[in-house]
Design a protein around this motif. Structure first.
Motif, PDB file in Angstrom:
ATOM      1  N   ASP A   1      -4.893  -9.371  -0.100  1.00  0.00           N
ATOM      2  CA  ASP A   1      -5.439  -8.009  -0.141  1.00  0.00           C
ATOM      3  C   ASP A   1      -4.390  -6.983   0.280  1.00  0.00           C
ATOM      4  OD1 ASP A   1      -7.885  -8.877  -1.019  1.00  0.00           O
ATOM      5  OD2 ASP A   1      -8.827  -8.863   0.967  1.00  0.00           O
ATOM      6  N   LYS A   2      -3.637  -7.314   1.311  1.00  0.00           N
ATOM      7  CA  LYS A   2      -2.583  -6.408   1.776  1.00  0.00           C
ATOM      8  C   LYS A   2      -1.517  -6.240   0.692  1.00  0.00           C
ATOM      9  CE  LYS A   2       0.714  -5.764   5.578  1.00  0.00           C
ATOM     10  NZ  LYS A   2       1.259  -6.358   6.852  1.00  0.00           N
ATOM     11  N   SER A   3      -1.178  -7.342   0.040  1.00  0.00           N
ATOM     12  CA  SER A   3      -0.181  -7.302  -1.024  1.00  0.00           C
ATOM     13  C   SER A   3      -0.667  -6.468  -2.200  1.00  0.00           C
ATOM     14  CB  SER A   3       0.135  -8.731  -1.481  1.00  0.00           C
ATOM     15  OG  SER A   3       1.114  -8.734  -2.490  1.00  0.00           O
ATOM     16  N   ILE A   4      -1.943  -6.608  -2.547  1.00  0.00           N
ATOM     17  CA  ILE A   4      -2.518  -5.844  -3.663  1.00  0.00           C
ATOM     18  C   ILE A   4      -2.445  -4.349  -3.381  1.00  0.00           C
ATOM     19  CG2 ILE A   4      -4.691  -5.288  -4.841  1.00  0.00           C
ATOM     20  CD1 ILE A   4      -5.373  -8.309  -4.630  1.00  0.00           C
ATOM     21  N   GLN A   5      -2.775  -3.945  -2.159  1.00  0.00           N
ATOM     22  CA  GLN A   5      -2.753  -2.521  -1.821  1.00  0.00           C
ATOM     23  C   GLN A   5      -1.335  -1.959  -1.887  1.00  0.00           C
ATOM     24  OE1 GLN A   5      -5.248  -0.414  -1.411  1.00  0.00           O
ATOM     25  NE2 GLN A   5      -6.773  -2.023  -1.735  1.00  0.00           N
ATOM     26  N   LYS A   6      -0.374  -2.722  -1.390  1.00  0.00           N
ATOM     27  CA  LYS A   6       1.026  -2.278  -1.458  1.00  0.00           C
ATOM     28  C   LYS A   6       1.485  -2.185  -2.915  1.00  0.00           C
ATOM     29  CE  LYS A   6       4.121  -4.122   1.155  1.00  0.00           C
ATOM     30  NZ  LYS A   6       4.932  -5.194   1.809  1.00  0.00           N
ATOM     31  N   ALA A   7       1.098  -3.173  -3.707  1.00  0.00           N
ATOM     32  CA  ALA A   7       1.478  -3.186  -5.119  1.00  0.00           C
ATOM     33  C   ALA A   7       0.832  -2.020  -5.862  1.00  0.00           C
ATOM     34  CB  ALA A   7       1.073  -4.510  -5.759  1.00  0.00           C
ATOM     35  N   TRP A   8      -0.395  -1.697  -5.497  1.00  0.00           N
ATOM     36  CA  TRP A   8      -1.093  -0.589  -6.137  1.00  0.00           C
ATOM     37  C   TRP A   8      -0.379   0.740  -5.860  1.00  0.00           C
ATOM     38  CZ3 TRP A   8      -3.421   1.483  -9.776  1.00  0.00           C
ATOM     39  CH2 TRP A   8      -4.145   2.662  -9.667  1.00  0.00           C
ATOM     40  N   ARG A   9       0.075   0.925  -4.641  1.00  0.00           N
ATOM     41  CA  ARG A   9       0.797   2.166  -4.322  1.00  0.00           C
ATOM     42  C   ARG A   9       2.099   2.239  -5.135  1.00  0.00           C
ATOM     43  NH1 ARG A   9      -1.372   0.971   0.832  1.00  0.00           N
ATOM     44  NH2 ARG A   9       0.497  -0.154   1.506  1.00  0.00           N
TER      45      ARG A   9
ATOM     46  N   LEU B   1       7.424 -12.606  -1.931  1.00  0.00           N
ATOM     47  CA  LEU B   1       8.482 -12.076  -2.790  1.00  0.00           C
ATOM     48  C   LEU B   1       8.454 -10.546  -2.845  1.00  0.00           C
ATOM     49  CD1 LEU B   1      10.731 -13.102  -4.810  1.00  0.00           C
ATOM     50  CD2 LEU B   1       9.050 -12.729  -6.617  1.00  0.00           C
ATOM     51  N   GLN B   2       7.334  -9.948  -2.462  1.00  0.00           N
ATOM     52  CA  GLN B   2       7.118  -8.509  -2.636  1.00  0.00           C
ATOM     53  C   GLN B   2       8.176  -7.677  -1.908  1.00  0.00           C
ATOM     54  OE1 GLN B   2       3.215  -7.253  -1.306  1.00  0.00           O
ATOM     55  NE2 GLN B   2       3.115  -5.724  -2.932  1.00  0.00           N
ATOM     56  N   ASN B   3       8.708  -6.685  -2.621  1.00  0.00           N
ATOM     57  CA  ASN B   3       9.711  -5.792  -2.051  1.00  0.00           C
ATOM     58  C   ASN B   3       9.087  -4.779  -1.096  1.00  0.00           C
ATOM     59  OD1 ASN B   3      12.160  -6.714  -3.131  1.00  0.00           O
ATOM     60  ND2 ASN B   3      11.786  -5.661  -5.079  1.00  0.00           N
ATOM     61  N   ASN B   4       9.920  -4.105  -0.337  1.00  0.00           N
ATOM     62  CA  ASN B   4       9.426  -3.093   0.600  1.00  0.00           C
ATOM     63  C   ASN B   4       8.761  -1.917  -0.100  1.00  0.00           C
ATOM     64  OD1 ASN B   4      10.331  -4.567   2.811  1.00  0.00           O
ATOM     65  ND2 ASN B   4      12.324  -3.539   2.858  1.00  0.00           N
ATOM     66  N   ASP B   5       9.152  -1.658  -1.359  1.00  0.00           N
ATOM     67  CA  ASP B   5       8.520  -0.558  -2.094  1.00  0.00           C
ATOM     68  C   ASP B   5       7.154  -0.941  -2.633  1.00  0.00           C
ATOM     69  OD1 ASP B   5       9.089  -2.206  -4.262  1.00  0.00           O
ATOM     70  OD2 ASP B   5      10.529  -0.837  -5.192  1.00  0.00           O
ATOM     71  N   GLY B   6       6.725  -2.178  -2.396  1.00  0.00           N
ATOM     72  CA  GLY B   6       5.414  -2.645  -2.842  1.00  0.00           C
ATOM     73  C   GLY B   6       5.439  -3.350  -4.177  1.00  0.00           C
ATOM     74  N   GLY B   7       6.529  -3.177  -4.920  1.00  0.00           N
ATOM     75  CA  GLY B   7       6.621  -3.799  -6.226  1.00  0.00           C
ATOM     76  C   GLY B   7       7.113  -5.233  -6.147  1.00  0.00           C
ATOM     77  N   LEU B   8       6.937  -5.941  -7.252  1.00  0.00           N
ATOM     78  CA  LEU B   8       7.422  -7.316  -7.347  1.00  0.00           C
ATOM     79  C   LEU B   8       8.697  -7.356  -8.191  1.00  0.00           C
ATOM     80  CD1 LEU B   8       5.937  -9.934  -6.198  1.00  0.00           C
ATOM     81  CD2 LEU B   8       4.533  -7.883  -6.301  1.00  0.00           C
ATOM     82  N   PRO B   9       9.755  -7.976  -7.675  1.00  0.00           N
ATOM     83  CA  PRO B   9      10.945  -8.210  -8.484  1.00  0.00           C
ATOM     84  C   PRO B   9      10.749  -9.495  -9.281  1.00  0.00           C
ATOM     85  CG  PRO B   9      11.324  -9.043  -6.291  1.00  0.00           C
ATOM     86  CD  PRO B   9       9.921  -8.468  -6.297  1.00  0.00           C
ATOM     87  N   THR B  10      11.759  -9.889 -10.021  1.00  0.00           N
ATOM     88  CA  THR B  10      11.635 -11.091 -10.839  1.00  0.00           C
ATOM     89  C   THR B  10      11.935 -12.351 -10.037  1.00  0.00           C
ATOM     90  OG1 THR B  10      12.388  -9.790 -12.739  1.00  0.00           O
ATOM     91  CG2 THR B  10      12.317 -12.181 -13.007  1.00  0.00           C
ATOM     92  N   PHE B  11      13.096 -12.394  -9.391  1.00  0.00           N
ATOM     93  CA  PHE B  11      13.547 -13.619  -8.741  1.00  0.00           C
ATOM     94  C   PHE B  11      13.692 -13.514  -7.236  1.00  0.00           C
ATOM     95  CE2 PHE B  11      15.630 -13.813 -13.018  1.00  0.00           C
ATOM     96  CZ  PHE B  11      14.934 -14.915 -13.513  1.00  0.00           C
TER      97      PHE B  11
END
Length: 615
Positions: A442-450, A392-402
């Motif tokens: 792990d890859k998702s966490i790093q993107k989300a952290w940025r 679900l993760q967006n290209n900006d690394g954040g998570l949207p709702t739906f």
């Protein structure tokens, strides 16, 4: 290794207050436990809504005023009895009057304008509207609503459509209602993010129905008329496919009501969609004649409750298997017909109208991790949930709702609190995952952290998406957002997330600056302290062992939690369906319990560390 920030010398007041804190925690936990239903989970209770009630009443009146006469009258009297003293209505009985809700309620009362028992109520509403709009005429109404919501037509067009259907916009009212591009609903769902739609991803039913009623009342050119006629059967089929069996779109009375009244206005009364929508509204009315914004948030409040309860209490629940079964049974097993979401996620409710979302999926994964201490959870279910979040993760690394990739309107964008919540859930389970899934997490966490680093404001705060504060000038709630993010990051290793300590320190500084002189927190600095926001701030600061502010916060919390927890009053901090305020009776209970849980851990860790040093 405990990666929390270094602990300051623990205040003696907190240790001396330890027994009282523990007793209060046990009292909260016992009360929360008593609120479980017979199936072992929590339903919670959402606030009644004047907006939902107005929309539901008017829709039922349009569909069959004779059949639903009892529902209509109960709703009208509830609205009249729950008007604010200034003559307007807010989204909840504890909310300030606002233009959208007052306008919709006034439109609803058009069906009772000749009834003397409502004359004063209607006149008071018109006075309130005239004070705000200066002139209560169709053009002023349309201009005010469109200016308020700007480019996001998710809610502005439904409001104006109900005003037009009720006659409140005059004989030519439909000229003041923008045309929604319902024709675009024929495109595959995965293309919606490229179509620059003016409504959010979860409002496609409104796009279709309200687009149809507008087209029905205007005179398009021949080419447009032929296009509309050719796509109409297809969009109605799509609408039917998105409607759950119980008739309630997203389990929401407002969305369902808007769809029903619009289809009737478009001459489509005989559709099965209308019958099912009316059935949903009929069965979702409350005893007092009101409707909530949604049936309930059962999965969400169950996750909050599980994560707030002390482990010793969870271990002693005899029917704990019911909780586990609840999560496993209602994890999405098939592609969802509404958003086309893949299997693996959880919705805010197990009911038919629920749609899987990032926050509830994270909450479920965290609750299952806690339950896993007492009962083995099938790792395949966890793996499916983890993969669902990562995809679900967006290209900006954040998570949207739906839905991934929409991002043009606020309620479809990535947001910090949901993203941090996802990081916490992925981090908790990563060591139990297979190598491939762990690498993806792990890859998702790093993107989300940025993303979190980039979205932290200069003052150290983060803004949440689905929560706000009515007293804030911008209706923002940085205390909620910052508390959620800081708490979610509390157990993560600074060696893994570069810059974590600096980000935490900025967040701590913000929460310190936002604490009120009375010791509590509101949604922002100098706003009225509430149990919800104070509890969340305490929990966040206790999780990184920042003691001085906690002591003052605890004193405020202890003073404002009533002796009889049934008397606790929730605050409207929740936002729903394009910025509708709500409160949930479970929020102050679970947030306070969760805060005391972190305080208890801080005290225990301190006593353990000092005992070790003495040896």
């Amino acid at each position: 290794m405990d990666e929390r920030l270094p602990i300051a010398k623990l205040n003696k007041d907190m240790i001396s207050n330890y027994d009282h804190i523990q007793n209060l925690k046990e009292k909260l936990d016992d009360h929360i436990l008593s609120l479980r239903n017979e199936n072992g989970y929590w339903d919670g209770k959402l606030s009644s809504s004047a907006l939902s009630t107005s929309v539901a009443v008017f829709a039922l009146w349009k569909y069959d005023k004779k059949k639903y006469d009892t529902h209509i009258n109960k709703g009208l009297f509830w609205l009249a009895h729950n008007a604010n003293l200034d003559g307007g209505w807010g989204d909840t009985i504890r909310s300030k009057s606002n233009l959208s809700t007052t306008l919709l309620t006034w439109a609803c009362f058009s069906i009772a304008k000749d009834r003397p028992e409502f004359t004063e109520c209607i006149q008071n509403a018109e006075n309130w509207l005239t004070d705000r709009l200066k002139k209560l005429d169709p053009e002023s109404i349309s201009t005010a609503i469109l200016n308020h919501y700007q480019s996001d037509q998710t809610f502005s067009v439904p409001i104006l459509s109900m005003c037009a259907l009720s006659g409140r916009l005059g004989d030519d009212g439909w000229k003041l209602v923008p045309q929604l591009p319902f024709q675009m609903a024929v495109f595959p769902d995965q293309l919606f993010k490229f179509l620059n739609l003016s409504v959010v991803s979860y409002a496609i039913p409104a796009l279709i129905a309200i687009g149809l009623v507008k087209a029905h009342h205007c005179k398009p050119n021949q080419l447009t008329k032929k296009l509309n006629q050719s796509v109409k059967p297809k969009v109605l089929q799509i609408l039917s496919e998105k409607q759950p069996g119980n008739g309630g779109f997203l389990e929401a009375a407002p969305l369902t009501g808007f769809v029903l009244m619009s289809l009737i206005g478009a001459g489509e009364r005989d559709l099965e969609v209308c019958q099912k929508a009316a059935n949903f509204l009929e069965h979702s009315i409350r005893e007092d004649g009101s409707w909530p914004i949604d049936t309930h948030l059962a999965t969400w409040v169950t996750s909050l409750s599980v994560n707030a309860l002390d482990g010793s209490i969870l271990s002693e629940i005899r029917d704990r298997d019911k909780l586990v079964s609840y999560y496993l049974d209602f994890q999405l097993k098939n592609i969802h017909p509404f958003t086309k979401a893949k299997p693996g996620g959880w919705a805010w409710t197990h009911l038919q109208g629920g749609v899987p979302d990032a926050d509830d999926t994270s909450g479920a994964l965290i609750a299952l991790h806690k339950l896993n201490e007492y009962q083995n959870i099938p790792i395949e279910a966890i793996k499916n949930g983890v993969n669902w979040l990562c995809e679900l993760q967006n290209n900006d690394g954040g998570l949207p709702t739906f839905c991934k990739g929409w991002g043009k309107l606020p309620f479809d964008c990535s947001c910090p609190d949901i993203t941090a919540h996802a990081i916490k859930s992925l981090s908790l389970w990563r060591d139990k995952l297979d190598a491939q899934t762990r690498g993806k997490a792990d890859k998702s966490i790093q993107k989300a952290w940025r993303y979190l680093q980039n979205s932290q404001l200069d003052n150290g705060s983060w803004l949440p998406l689905w929560f706000g504060n009515e007293d804030d000038l911008q209706h923002e709630n940085p205390v909620y957002g910052t508390s959620i993010v800081l708490y979610s990051l509390s157990d993560l290793n600074p060696d893994v997330l570069k810059g974590l300590r600096e980000v935490k320190n900025k967040a701590i500084a913000f929460l310190q600056s936002a604490q009120n002189g009375d010791g509590g927190w509101g949604g922002n600095a100098n706003l009225i302290s509430t149990i919800e926001e104070t509890s969340l701030a305490i929990r966040a600061l206790a999780s990184i062992q920042n003691q001085e502010e906690i002591n003052n916060g605890l004193k405020w919390l202890q003073l404002h939690l009533p002796n009889d927890l049934n008397d606790i009053k929730a605050t409207p901090i929740g936002l729903y369906f394009a910025s509708l305020w709500y409160f949930e009776d479970m929020y102050p209970l679970v947030f306070a319990s969760s805060a005391l849980y972190e305080v208890h851990k801080s005290i225990t860790n301190y006593e353990f560390s000092t005992a070790s040093e003495s040896h």
